[in-house]
Design a protein around this motif. Structure first.
Motif, PDB file in Angstrom:
ATOM      1  N   THR A 100       0.831  -1.196   0.000  1.00 52.71           N
ATOM      2  CA  THR A 100       0.000   0.000   0.000  1.00 52.71           C
ATOM      3  C   THR A 100       0.868   1.249   0.000  1.00 52.71           C
ATOM      4  OG1 THR A 100      -1.779  -1.137   1.182  1.00 52.71           O
ATOM      5  CG2 THR A 100      -1.802   1.271   1.213  1.00 52.71           C
ATOM      6  N   THR A 101       0.633   2.109  -0.967  1.00 54.13           N
ATOM      7  CA  THR A 101       1.336   3.388  -1.062  1.00 54.13           C
ATOM      8  C   THR A 101       0.399   4.492  -0.586  1.00 54.13           C
ATOM      9  OG1 THR A 101       2.604   2.622  -2.976  1.00 54.13           O
ATOM     10  CG2 THR A 101       2.499   5.001  -2.605  1.00 54.13           C
ATOM     11  N   PRO A 102       0.758   5.210   0.506  1.00 56.45           N
ATOM     12  CA  PRO A 102      -0.115   6.295   0.977  1.00 56.45           C
ATOM     13  C   PRO A 102      -0.169   7.437  -0.038  1.00 56.45           C
ATOM     14  CG  PRO A 102       1.478   5.640   2.668  1.00 56.45           C
ATOM     15  CD  PRO A 102       1.929   5.010   1.388  1.00 56.45           C
ATOM     16  N   LEU A 103      -1.319   8.075  -0.130  1.00 60.32           N
ATOM     17  CA  LEU A 103      -1.502   9.245  -0.984  1.00 60.32           C
ATOM     18  C   LEU A 103      -1.698  10.472  -0.105  1.00 60.32           C
ATOM     19  CD1 LEU A 103      -4.053   7.824  -3.599  1.00 60.32           C
ATOM     20  CD2 LEU A 103      -1.559   7.952  -3.819  1.00 60.32           C
ATOM     21  N   THR A 104      -0.976  11.542  -0.393  1.00 56.38           N
ATOM     22  CA  THR A 104      -1.190  12.787   0.332  1.00 56.38           C
ATOM     23  C   THR A 104      -2.502  13.415  -0.116  1.00 56.38           C
ATOM     24  OG1 THR A 104      -0.029  14.147  -1.294  1.00 56.38           O
ATOM     25  CG2 THR A 104       1.302  13.135   0.455  1.00 56.38           C
ATOM     26  N   THR A 105      -3.017  14.298   0.712  1.00 55.04           N
ATOM     27  CA  THR A 105      -4.257  14.990   0.350  1.00 55.04           C
ATOM     28  C   THR A 105      -4.069  15.797  -0.925  1.00 55.04           C
ATOM     29  OG1 THR A 105      -4.900  15.126   2.677  1.00 55.04           O
ATOM     30  CG2 THR A 105      -5.980  16.642   1.166  1.00 55.04           C
ATOM     31  N   GLU A 106      -2.891  16.390  -1.085  1.00 50.85           N
ATOM     32  CA  GLU A 106      -2.628  17.150  -2.305  1.00 50.85           C
ATOM     33  C   GLU A 106      -2.604  16.240  -3.524  1.00 50.85           C
ATOM     34  OE1 GLU A 106      -0.869  17.299   0.455  1.00 50.85           O
ATOM     35  OE2 GLU A 106      -1.481  19.293   1.197  1.00 50.85           O
ATOM     36  N   ALA A 107      -2.066  15.038  -3.370  1.00 57.69           N
ATOM     37  CA  ALA A 107      -2.008  14.111  -4.498  1.00 57.69           C
ATOM     38  C   ALA A 107      -3.393  13.597  -4.871  1.00 57.69           C
ATOM     39  CB  ALA A 107      -1.087  12.939  -4.170  1.00 57.69           C
ATOM     40  N   ILE A 108      -4.272  13.426  -3.888  1.00 58.82           N
ATOM     41  CA  ILE A 108      -5.636  12.976  -4.183  1.00 58.82           C
ATOM     42  C   ILE A 108      -6.365  14.014  -5.015  1.00 58.82           C
ATOM     43  CG2 ILE A 108      -7.875  12.431  -3.142  1.00 58.82           C
ATOM     44  CD1 ILE A 108      -6.335  11.250  -0.788  1.00 58.82           C
ATOM     45  N   GLY A 109      -6.046  15.290  -4.781  1.00 57.86           N
ATOM     46  CA  GLY A 109      -6.592  16.353  -5.617  1.00 57.86           C
ATOM     47  C   GLY A 109      -8.065  16.608  -5.384  1.00 57.86           C
ATOM     48  N   GLN A 110      -8.778  16.834  -6.485  1.00 54.44           N
ATOM     49  CA  GLN A 110     -10.187  17.200  -6.391  1.00 54.44           C
ATOM     50  C   GLN A 110     -11.056  15.949  -6.248  1.00 54.44           C
ATOM     51  OE1 GLN A 110     -10.877  20.479  -6.169  1.00 54.44           O
ATOM     52  NE2 GLN A 110      -8.646  20.723  -6.295  1.00 54.44           N
ATOM     53  N   GLY A 111     -12.369  16.174  -6.213  1.00 56.25           N
ATOM     54  CA  GLY A 111     -13.297  15.064  -6.069  1.00 56.25           C
ATOM     55  C   GLY A 111     -13.812  14.936  -4.650  1.00 56.25           C
ATOM     56  N   LEU A 112     -14.798  14.041  -4.489  1.00 56.99           N
ATOM     57  CA  LEU A 112     -15.433  13.869  -3.188  1.00 56.99           C
ATOM     58  C   LEU A 112     -14.432  13.409  -2.130  1.00 56.99           C
ATOM     59  CD1 LEU A 112     -17.958  13.767  -1.423  1.00 56.99           C
ATOM     60  CD2 LEU A 112     -18.381  11.460  -2.267  1.00 56.99           C
ATOM     61  N   ILE A 113     -13.606  12.419  -2.458  1.00 56.92           N
ATOM     62  CA  ILE A 113     -12.640  11.909  -1.479  1.00 56.92           C
ATOM     63  C   ILE A 113     -11.633  12.992  -1.119  1.00 56.92           C
ATOM     64  CG2 ILE A 113     -10.817  10.210  -1.101  1.00 56.92           C
ATOM     65  CD1 ILE A 113     -12.378   8.258  -2.805  1.00 56.92           C
TER      66      ILE A 113
END
Length: 472
Positions: A100-113
Protein backbone atom coordinates in the motif's frame (compact mmCIF):
# COMPACT_ATOMS: atom_id res chain seq x y z
CA UNK A 1 -16.37 6.92 -1.57
CA UNK A 2 -13.50 4.43 -1.69
CA UNK A 3 -15.78 1.40 -2.18
CA UNK A 4 -17.47 3.07 -5.14
CA UNK A 5 -14.11 3.88 -6.77
CA UNK A 6 -12.99 0.27 -6.36
CA UNK A 7 -16.22 -1.04 -7.91
CA UNK A 8 -15.96 1.36 -10.84
CA UNK A 9 -12.29 0.50 -11.38
CA UNK A 10 -13.08 -3.23 -11.50
CA UNK A 11 -15.88 -2.59 -14.02
CA UNK A 12 -13.55 -0.45 -16.14
CA UNK A 13 -10.93 -3.22 -16.22
CA UNK A 14 -13.55 -5.68 -17.51
CA UNK A 15 -14.71 -3.14 -20.09
CA UNK A 16 -11.11 -2.65 -21.27
CA UNK A 17 -10.98 -6.36 -22.21
CA UNK A 18 -14.15 -6.11 -24.31
CA UNK A 19 -13.02 -2.87 -25.99
CA UNK A 20 -9.59 -4.28 -26.84
CA UNK A 21 -11.13 -7.45 -28.30
CA UNK A 22 -13.53 -5.49 -30.50
CA UNK A 23 -10.84 -3.07 -31.65
CA UNK A 24 -8.47 -5.90 -32.55
CA UNK A 25 -11.21 -7.38 -34.76
CA UNK A 26 -11.36 -4.10 -36.67
CA UNK A 27 -14.61 -2.87 -35.12
CA UNK A 28 -15.32 0.53 -33.53
CA UNK A 29 -17.25 -0.33 -30.30
CA UNK A 30 -18.84 3.07 -29.84
CA UNK A 31 -21.31 1.91 -27.19
CA UNK A 32 -18.48 0.37 -25.12
CA UNK A 33 -16.38 3.50 -25.53
CA UNK A 34 -19.26 5.58 -24.21
CA UNK A 35 -19.55 3.26 -21.21
CA UNK A 36 -15.77 3.57 -20.65
CA UNK A 37 -15.93 7.36 -20.67
CA UNK A 38 -18.86 7.33 -18.25
CA UNK A 39 -16.99 5.07 -15.81
CA UNK A 40 -13.95 7.36 -15.93
CA UNK A 41 -16.20 10.36 -15.34
CA UNK A 42 -17.74 8.70 -12.27
CA UNK A 43 -14.29 7.80 -10.89
CA UNK A 44 -13.22 11.40 -11.48
CA UNK A 45 -16.11 12.59 -9.33
CA UNK A 46 -14.53 10.77 -6.38
CA UNK A 47 -10.80 11.33 -6.94
CA UNK A 48 -8.67 13.27 -9.41
CA UNK A 49 -7.46 10.95 -12.18
CA UNK A 50 -5.19 11.00 -15.20
CA UNK A 51 -5.93 8.74 -18.17
CA UNK A 52 -3.84 7.29 -20.97
CA UNK A 53 -5.56 5.64 -23.96
CA UNK A 54 -3.87 2.61 -25.52
CA UNK A 55 -3.76 1.74 -29.25
CA UNK A 56 -6.54 -0.77 -28.63
CA UNK A 57 -8.73 1.97 -27.06
CA UNK A 58 -8.31 0.52 -23.55
CA UNK A 59 -7.96 3.16 -20.81
CA UNK A 60 -5.28 3.26 -18.11
CA UNK A 61 -6.23 5.34 -15.07
CA UNK A 62 -3.72 6.82 -12.62
CA UNK A 63 -4.24 8.62 -9.31
CA UNK A 64 -2.02 10.61 -6.97
CA UNK A 65 1.52 11.09 -8.22
CA UNK A 66 1.21 8.38 -10.86
CA UNK A 67 -0.03 5.37 -8.89
CA UNK A 68 -1.95 2.94 -11.08
CA UNK A 69 -5.64 2.41 -10.45
CA UNK A 70 -6.53 0.62 -13.72
CA UNK A 71 -4.05 -0.77 -16.23
CA UNK A 72 -5.54 -2.87 -19.01
CA UNK A 73 -7.49 -5.71 -17.44
CA UNK A 74 -5.98 -5.14 -13.96
CA UNK A 75 -7.72 -2.99 -11.37
CA UNK A 76 -6.03 -2.01 -8.12
CA UNK A 77 -7.78 -0.86 -4.96
CA UNK A 78 -7.94 2.30 -2.90
CA UNK A 79 -7.77 1.54 0.82
CA UNK A 80 -8.47 3.55 3.96
CA UNK A 81 -5.63 3.42 6.49
CA UNK A 82 -4.42 5.26 9.63
CA UNK A 83 -2.36 8.36 8.90
CA UNK A 84 1.36 7.69 9.28
CA UNK A 85 1.92 10.70 11.58
CA UNK A 86 -1.45 10.85 13.31
CA UNK A 87 -3.29 7.54 13.83
CA UNK A 88 -6.46 9.41 14.84
CA UNK A 89 -6.86 10.52 11.22
CA UNK A 90 -7.74 8.51 8.13
CA UNK A 91 -5.43 8.41 5.12
CA UNK A 92 -5.98 6.95 1.65
CA UNK A 93 -3.57 4.64 -0.15
CA UNK A 94 -3.35 2.50 -3.30
CA UNK A 95 -2.83 -1.23 -2.82
CA UNK A 96 -0.76 -2.66 -5.67
CA UNK A 97 0.41 -6.23 -5.38
CA UNK A 98 -0.18 -6.31 -1.64
CA UNK A 99 1.87 -3.17 -0.98
CA UNK A 100 0.00 0.00 0.00
CA UNK A 101 1.34 3.39 -1.06
CA UNK A 102 -0.12 6.30 0.98
CA UNK A 103 -1.50 9.25 -0.98
CA UNK A 104 -1.19 12.79 0.33
CA UNK A 105 -4.26 14.99 0.35
CA UNK A 106 -2.63 17.15 -2.30
CA UNK A 107 -2.01 14.11 -4.50
CA UNK A 108 -5.64 12.98 -4.18
CA UNK A 109 -6.59 16.35 -5.62
CA UNK A 110 -10.19 17.20 -6.39
CA UNK A 111 -13.30 15.06 -6.07
CA UNK A 112 -15.43 13.87 -3.19
CA UNK A 113 -12.64 11.91 -1.48
CA UNK A 114 -10.20 14.80 -1.84
CA UNK A 115 -12.79 17.17 -0.39
CA UNK A 116 -13.39 14.89 2.59
CA UNK A 117 -9.65 14.60 3.20
CA UNK A 118 -9.19 18.38 3.12
CA UNK A 119 -12.16 18.77 5.45
CA UNK A 120 -10.58 16.30 7.88
CA UNK A 121 -7.10 17.83 7.71
CA UNK A 122 -8.12 21.48 7.80
CA UNK A 123 -11.67 22.35 8.82
CA UNK A 124 -12.46 19.49 11.19
CA UNK A 125 -9.02 19.62 12.81
CA UNK A 126 -9.27 23.38 13.38
CA UNK A 127 -12.80 23.17 14.80
CA UNK A 128 -11.86 20.26 17.09
CA UNK A 129 -8.83 22.14 18.41
CA UNK A 130 -10.81 25.34 18.97
CA UNK A 131 -13.49 23.44 20.86
CA UNK A 132 -10.85 21.52 22.80
CA UNK A 133 -9.08 24.77 23.70
CA UNK A 134 -12.36 26.15 25.08
CA UNK A 135 -13.07 22.98 27.06
CA UNK A 136 -9.55 22.63 28.47
CA UNK A 137 -9.32 26.30 29.46
CA UNK A 138 -12.79 26.59 31.00
CA UNK A 139 -12.91 23.15 32.65
CA UNK A 140 -9.46 23.63 34.20
CA UNK A 141 -10.42 27.08 35.54
CA UNK A 142 -13.71 25.74 36.95
CA UNK A 143 -11.96 22.83 38.65
CA UNK A 144 -9.28 25.10 40.09
CA UNK A 145 -11.84 27.57 41.43
CA UNK A 146 -13.92 24.72 42.85
CA UNK A 147 -10.86 23.41 44.69
CA UNK A 148 -10.33 26.81 46.37
CA UNK A 149 -13.78 26.84 48.02
CA UNK A 150 -15.65 24.86 50.66
CA UNK A 151 -18.77 22.74 50.12
CA UNK A 152 -21.68 22.50 52.57
CA UNK A 153 -19.76 19.91 54.61
CA UNK A 154 -16.85 22.32 55.01
CA UNK A 155 -14.59 20.25 52.75
CA UNK A 156 -12.50 21.60 49.86
CA UNK A 157 -14.37 21.28 46.59
CA UNK A 158 -13.79 18.22 44.42
CA UNK A 159 -13.45 18.36 40.62
CA UNK A 160 -16.50 19.45 38.63
CA UNK A 161 -15.49 18.23 35.17
CA UNK A 162 -13.22 15.65 33.58
CA UNK A 163 -11.71 15.71 30.08
CA UNK A 164 -9.06 13.84 28.13
CA UNK A 165 -5.53 14.91 29.00
CA UNK A 166 -2.96 16.09 26.46
CA UNK A 167 -1.57 13.28 24.30
CA UNK A 168 1.63 12.53 22.38
CA UNK A 169 1.11 10.03 19.53
CA UNK A 170 4.09 8.25 17.91
CA UNK A 171 4.41 8.11 14.14
CA UNK A 172 3.76 4.70 12.62
CA UNK A 173 7.35 4.61 11.32
CA UNK A 174 8.87 4.89 14.82
CA UNK A 175 10.91 1.90 16.03
CA UNK A 176 9.13 -0.91 17.91
CA UNK A 177 10.17 -3.83 20.07
CA UNK A 178 9.51 -7.50 19.37
CA UNK A 179 5.96 -7.23 20.71
CA UNK A 180 5.10 -4.31 18.46
CA UNK A 181 5.21 -1.67 21.20
CA UNK A 182 6.92 1.62 20.44
CA UNK A 183 10.36 2.00 22.01
CA UNK A 184 10.46 5.77 22.45
CA UNK A 185 7.84 7.61 24.50
CA UNK A 186 6.83 11.22 25.06
CA UNK A 187 4.20 12.58 27.45
CA UNK A 188 2.51 15.95 27.89
CA UNK A 189 1.07 17.75 30.90
CA UNK A 190 -1.01 20.93 30.88
CA UNK A 191 0.64 23.49 33.15
CA UNK A 192 -1.24 26.69 32.22
CA UNK A 193 -4.56 26.06 30.49
CA UNK A 194 -5.06 29.77 29.82
CA UNK A 195 -2.04 29.75 27.45
CA UNK A 196 -3.09 26.73 25.36
CA UNK A 197 -3.35 27.23 21.60
CA UNK A 198 -5.91 25.69 19.25
CA UNK A 199 -3.35 23.55 17.44
CA UNK A 200 -1.56 20.23 17.17
CA UNK A 201 2.25 20.06 17.19
CA UNK A 202 4.93 17.89 15.62
CA UNK A 203 7.99 16.91 17.69
CA UNK A 204 11.10 15.65 15.91
CA UNK A 205 14.74 15.15 16.85
CA UNK A 206 16.97 18.16 16.09
CA UNK A 207 19.36 17.07 13.30
CA UNK A 208 22.05 19.33 14.77
CA UNK A 209 21.81 17.81 18.27
CA UNK A 210 20.14 14.44 18.84
CA UNK A 211 19.57 15.24 22.53
CA UNK A 212 17.38 18.21 21.66
CA UNK A 213 14.15 18.53 19.73
CA UNK A 214 12.27 20.74 17.30
CA UNK A 215 8.56 21.34 17.94
CA UNK A 216 6.44 22.75 15.11
CA UNK A 217 3.03 24.29 15.74
CA UNK A 218 0.99 22.90 12.86
CA UNK A 219 -1.67 25.64 12.76
CA UNK A 220 0.80 28.33 11.66
CA UNK A 221 4.11 26.50 11.10
CA UNK A 222 5.97 28.28 13.92
CA UNK A 223 9.00 26.32 15.15
CA UNK A 224 10.31 26.11 18.70
CA UNK A 225 13.98 25.16 18.95
CA UNK A 226 15.85 23.89 20.76
CA UNK A 227 13.39 22.07 23.04
CA UNK A 228 14.76 19.98 25.92
CA UNK A 229 13.21 17.39 28.18
CA UNK A 230 10.94 19.16 30.69
CA UNK A 231 10.56 22.38 28.70
CA UNK A 232 7.20 24.14 28.55
CA UNK A 233 5.59 25.95 25.63
CA UNK A 234 2.11 27.26 24.89
CA UNK A 235 0.81 26.12 28.28
CA UNK A 236 2.04 22.49 28.34
CA UNK A 237 5.20 20.65 29.39
CA UNK A 238 6.99 18.00 27.33
CA UNK A 239 8.53 15.01 29.11
CA UNK A 240 10.78 12.60 27.22
CA UNK A 241 10.60 8.97 28.33
CA UNK A 242 13.48 6.71 29.35
CA UNK A 243 13.90 5.70 25.70
CA UNK A 244 14.26 8.98 23.83
CA UNK A 245 13.17 9.39 20.19
CA UNK A 246 15.91 8.68 17.66
CA UNK A 247 16.76 10.71 14.55
CA UNK A 248 14.02 10.27 11.95
CA UNK A 249 11.33 9.54 14.55
CA UNK A 250 8.52 11.96 15.36
CA UNK A 251 5.50 12.45 17.61
CA UNK A 252 2.25 14.33 17.05
CA UNK A 253 1.44 16.37 20.16
CA UNK A 254 -2.24 16.98 20.90
CA UNK A 255 -2.69 19.27 23.91
CA UNK A 256 -6.37 20.06 23.33
CA UNK A 257 -7.85 18.22 20.34
CA UNK A 258 -9.28 15.35 22.41
CA UNK A 259 -10.44 17.49 25.35
CA UNK A 260 -14.06 17.89 24.23
CA UNK A 261 -14.52 14.32 23.03
CA UNK A 262 -15.35 12.80 26.40
CA UNK A 263 -16.03 15.84 28.57
CA UNK A 264 -18.08 14.63 31.52
CA UNK A 265 -19.60 16.00 34.71
CA UNK A 266 -17.92 14.44 37.75
CA UNK A 267 -19.76 16.24 40.55
CA UNK A 268 -23.30 14.87 40.75
CA UNK A 269 -24.64 16.40 44.00
CA UNK A 270 -25.31 20.18 44.26
CA UNK A 271 -24.26 19.95 47.92
CA UNK A 272 -20.74 19.37 46.69
CA UNK A 273 -20.56 22.76 44.97
CA UNK A 274 -17.86 24.74 46.79
CA UNK A 275 -19.65 28.09 47.05
CA UNK A 276 -18.15 29.16 50.38
CA UNK A 277 -14.91 31.05 50.90
CA UNK A 278 -12.52 29.13 53.17
CA UNK A 279 -11.60 32.42 54.90
CA UNK A 280 -13.91 34.98 56.50
CA UNK A 281 -12.93 38.59 57.16
CA UNK A 282 -14.39 40.78 59.93
CA UNK A 283 -13.72 44.51 60.36
CA UNK A 284 -13.23 45.63 63.96
CA UNK A 285 -16.25 47.82 64.80
CA UNK A 286 -13.99 50.08 66.89
CA UNK A 287 -11.87 51.09 63.87
CA UNK A 288 -11.43 54.82 63.37
CA UNK A 289 -10.96 54.68 59.60
CA UNK A 290 -13.46 54.01 56.81
CA UNK A 291 -11.79 50.87 55.46
CA UNK A 292 -14.15 47.99 54.67
CA UNK A 293 -13.74 44.66 52.93
CA UNK A 294 -14.48 44.99 49.21
CA UNK A 295 -13.43 41.47 48.28
CA UNK A 296 -11.69 38.52 49.89
CA UNK A 297 -10.41 36.19 47.19
CA UNK A 298 -8.46 32.96 47.40
CA UNK A 299 -5.98 32.86 44.51
CA UNK A 300 -4.15 29.71 45.63
CA UNK A 301 -4.32 27.25 48.49
CA UNK A 302 -1.95 28.36 51.29
CA UNK A 303 1.13 26.26 51.87
CA UNK A 304 0.50 25.79 55.62
CA UNK A 305 -3.30 25.70 55.50
CA UNK A 306 -5.71 28.43 56.52
CA UNK A 307 -4.75 30.13 59.80
CA UNK A 308 -6.28 32.90 61.90
CA UNK A 309 -4.60 36.20 61.01
CA UNK A 310 -5.05 39.83 62.00
CA UNK A 311 -4.34 42.77 59.69
CA UNK A 312 -3.18 45.67 61.84
CA UNK A 313 -2.47 49.16 60.46
CA UNK A 314 0.44 50.91 62.16
CA UNK A 315 -0.01 54.46 60.80
CA UNK A 316 -2.42 56.64 58.85
CA UNK A 317 -0.32 56.25 55.66
CA UNK A 318 -1.44 52.64 55.24
CA UNK A 319 1.51 50.72 56.70
CA UNK A 320 0.35 47.40 58.05
CA UNK A 321 1.47 44.21 59.76
CA UNK A 322 -0.11 40.81 59.37
CA UNK A 323 -0.13 39.08 62.74
CA UNK A 324 -0.47 35.39 63.58
CA UNK A 325 -2.62 34.16 66.44
CA UNK A 326 0.37 34.61 68.83
CA UNK A 327 0.80 38.23 67.60
CA UNK A 328 4.01 37.40 65.75
CA UNK A 329 4.45 39.35 62.50
CA UNK A 330 4.18 37.09 59.45
CA UNK A 331 4.13 39.86 56.81
CA UNK A 332 4.19 43.64 56.50
CA UNK A 333 3.75 46.28 53.84
CA UNK A 334 1.94 49.42 52.80
CA UNK A 335 -1.64 49.52 51.56
CA UNK A 336 -2.21 51.18 48.19
CA UNK A 337 -5.75 52.13 47.18
CA UNK A 338 -7.03 49.87 44.41
CA UNK A 339 -4.38 47.23 45.07
CA UNK A 340 -5.23 44.09 47.08
CA UNK A 341 -3.16 43.02 50.06
CA UNK A 342 -1.75 39.57 49.22
CA UNK A 343 -0.36 36.87 51.48
CA UNK A 344 0.02 33.13 50.92
CA UNK A 345 -2.69 32.88 48.24
CA UNK A 346 -5.13 35.29 49.96
CA UNK A 347 -6.00 38.60 48.25
CA UNK A 348 -7.82 41.16 50.43
CA UNK A 349 -9.26 44.22 48.64
CA UNK A 350 -10.34 47.20 50.73
CA UNK A 351 -12.70 50.11 50.15
CA UNK A 352 -12.15 53.35 52.03
CA UNK A 353 -9.07 54.41 54.01
CA UNK A 354 -7.67 52.79 57.15
CA UNK A 355 -6.34 54.71 60.16
CA UNK A 356 -3.58 53.80 62.57
CA UNK A 357 -4.70 51.08 64.97
CA UNK A 358 -7.45 49.75 62.69
CA UNK A 359 -7.69 45.96 62.60
CA UNK A 360 -9.31 43.36 60.34
CA UNK A 361 -9.56 39.74 61.47
CA UNK A 362 -9.14 36.89 58.99
CA UNK A 363 -10.14 33.41 60.14
CA UNK A 364 -11.04 30.03 58.62
CA UNK A 365 -14.73 29.81 57.74
CA UNK A 366 -16.70 27.86 60.33
CA UNK A 367 -20.18 28.15 58.74
CA UNK A 368 -19.81 27.48 55.01
CA UNK A 369 -23.58 27.65 54.43
CA UNK A 370 -23.44 31.36 55.30
CA UNK A 371 -20.67 32.17 52.83
CA UNK A 372 -20.89 32.76 49.07
CA UNK A 373 -17.43 34.19 48.48
CA UNK A 374 -16.28 31.44 46.14
CA UNK A 375 -19.59 31.53 44.27
CA UNK A 376 -18.86 35.18 43.50
CA UNK A 377 -15.49 34.15 42.14
CA UNK A 378 -17.26 31.64 39.86
CA UNK A 379 -19.48 34.47 38.64
CA UNK A 380 -16.50 36.72 37.89
CA UNK A 381 -14.95 34.08 35.63
CA UNK A 382 -16.96 35.50 32.71
CA UNK A 383 -14.65 38.55 32.76
CA UNK A 384 -11.38 36.67 33.28
CA UNK A 385 -9.00 35.95 30.37
CA UNK A 386 -9.11 32.16 30.48
CA UNK A 387 -8.63 31.26 26.78
CA UNK A 388 -5.32 32.44 25.28
CA UNK A 389 -5.81 36.06 26.36
CA UNK A 390 -9.57 36.12 25.74
CA UNK A 391 -12.68 35.65 27.80
CA UNK A 392 -14.66 32.47 27.28
CA UNK A 393 -17.43 34.41 25.54
CA UNK A 394 -15.04 36.06 23.08
CA UNK A 395 -13.20 32.81 22.37
CA UNK A 396 -16.50 31.03 21.73
CA UNK A 397 -17.64 33.81 19.38
CA UNK A 398 -14.35 33.62 17.47
CA UNK A 399 -14.67 29.84 17.13
CA UNK A 400 -18.20 30.17 15.74
CA UNK A 401 -17.10 32.93 13.38
CA UNK A 402 -14.23 30.79 12.09
CA UNK A 403 -16.57 27.87 11.45
CA UNK A 404 -18.96 30.22 9.64
CA UNK A 405 -16.19 31.57 7.43
CA UNK A 406 -15.10 28.04 6.56
CA UNK A 407 -18.67 27.03 5.70
CA UNK A 408 -19.11 30.07 3.45
CA UNK A 409 -15.77 29.32 1.79
CA UNK A 410 -16.83 25.73 1.16
CA UNK A 411 -20.17 26.86 -0.31
CA UNK A 412 -18.42 29.35 -2.60
CA UNK A 413 -15.90 26.72 -3.71
CA UNK A 414 -18.72 24.24 -4.39
CA UNK A 415 -20.59 26.82 -6.48
CA UNK A 416 -17.45 27.61 -8.45
CA UNK A 417 -16.74 23.93 -9.06
CA UNK A 418 -20.34 23.35 -10.17
CA UNK A 419 -20.07 26.22 -12.63
CA UNK A 420 -16.80 24.92 -14.05
CA UNK A 421 -18.22 21.40 -14.33
CA UNK A 422 -21.36 22.64 -16.10
CA UNK A 423 -19.26 24.65 -18.57
CA UNK A 424 -17.04 21.66 -19.28
CA UNK A 425 -20.08 19.43 -19.79
CA UNK A 426 -21.61 21.93 -22.22
CA UNK A 427 -18.35 22.16 -24.17
CA UNK A 428 -18.11 18.36 -24.33
CA UNK A 429 -21.72 18.07 -25.45
CA UNK A 430 -21.16 20.70 -28.13
CA UNK A 431 -18.16 18.72 -29.38
CA UNK A 432 -19.45 15.15 -29.32
CA UNK A 433 -23.14 15.37 -28.52
CA UNK A 434 -26.27 15.67 -30.70
CA UNK A 435 -28.03 18.99 -31.34
CA UNK A 436 -31.70 18.03 -31.82
CA UNK A 437 -32.66 21.27 -33.58
CA UNK A 438 -29.78 20.97 -36.00
CA UNK A 439 -30.51 17.34 -36.68
CA UNK A 440 -34.21 18.08 -37.27
CA UNK A 441 -33.30 20.78 -39.81
CA UNK A 442 -30.98 18.37 -41.57
CA UNK A 443 -33.67 15.68 -41.58
CA UNK A 444 -36.09 18.06 -43.33
CA UNK A 445 -33.34 18.97 -45.80
CA UNK A 446 -32.68 15.33 -46.59
CA UNK A 447 -36.42 14.68 -46.92
CA UNK A 448 -36.76 17.47 -49.49
CA UNK A 449 -33.75 16.17 -51.36
CA UNK A 450 -35.33 12.69 -51.43
CA UNK A 451 -38.61 14.08 -52.72
CA UNK A 452 -36.79 16.06 -55.44
CA UNK A 453 -34.84 12.97 -56.49
CA UNK A 454 -38.05 10.92 -56.61
CA UNK A 455 -39.71 13.58 -58.75
CA UNK A 456 -36.71 13.56 -61.07
CA UNK A 457 -36.94 9.79 -61.47
CA UNK A 458 -40.65 10.03 -62.11
CA UNK A 459 -40.11 12.68 -64.84
CA UNK A 460 -37.35 10.61 -66.45
CA UNK A 461 -39.63 7.55 -66.51
CA UNK A 462 -42.37 9.55 -68.20
CA UNK A 463 -39.94 10.86 -70.81
CA UNK A 464 -38.65 7.37 -71.57
CA UNK A 465 -42.19 6.05 -71.94
CA UNK A 466 -43.03 8.90 -74.35
CA UNK A 467 -39.90 8.34 -76.49
CA UNK A 468 -40.57 4.60 -76.72
CA UNK A 469 -44.17 5.33 -77.72
CA UNK A 470 -43.04 7.62 -80.57
CA UNK A 471 -40.84 4.83 -81.96
CA UNK A 472 -43.73 2.50 -82.37
Amino acid sequence: GIAQVNALAAELAKLNVAIAAATNRGHKPNDLLDQRDELIRQIGQQVEVHTVMGPDESASVFVGSGQTLVLGNAAHRLVAMPDVNDPTRVAVGVNIGGYTTPLTTEAIGQGLIGGLMRFQDNDLSAARNQLGQLVAGLATALNQQQALGLDLQGQPGSALLRFTDAQALPAATNARDGNGAYLASVSLAITDASQLKASDYRLAVDPANSSQYIVTRLSDGEEFRPVNNGDSLDGFTITIGADAPQPGESFTLKPVSRAAGDLSLVLKSPRGLAAANPVTGVVNPANAGTASIAALDIEAAPVAGYQALTLSFTDDAGSYELLASDNSVVASGSFQAGQPIRHDGIALSLAGLPRSGDRIALAPTTHPAASNGNALRFDSMAQRLLIDGETVGDAYAHALADVGVRVQGAVAAADTSATVAARATNELTAEVGVNLDEEAARLIQYQHSYQAAAKLLQTAQTMFDTIIGLGR
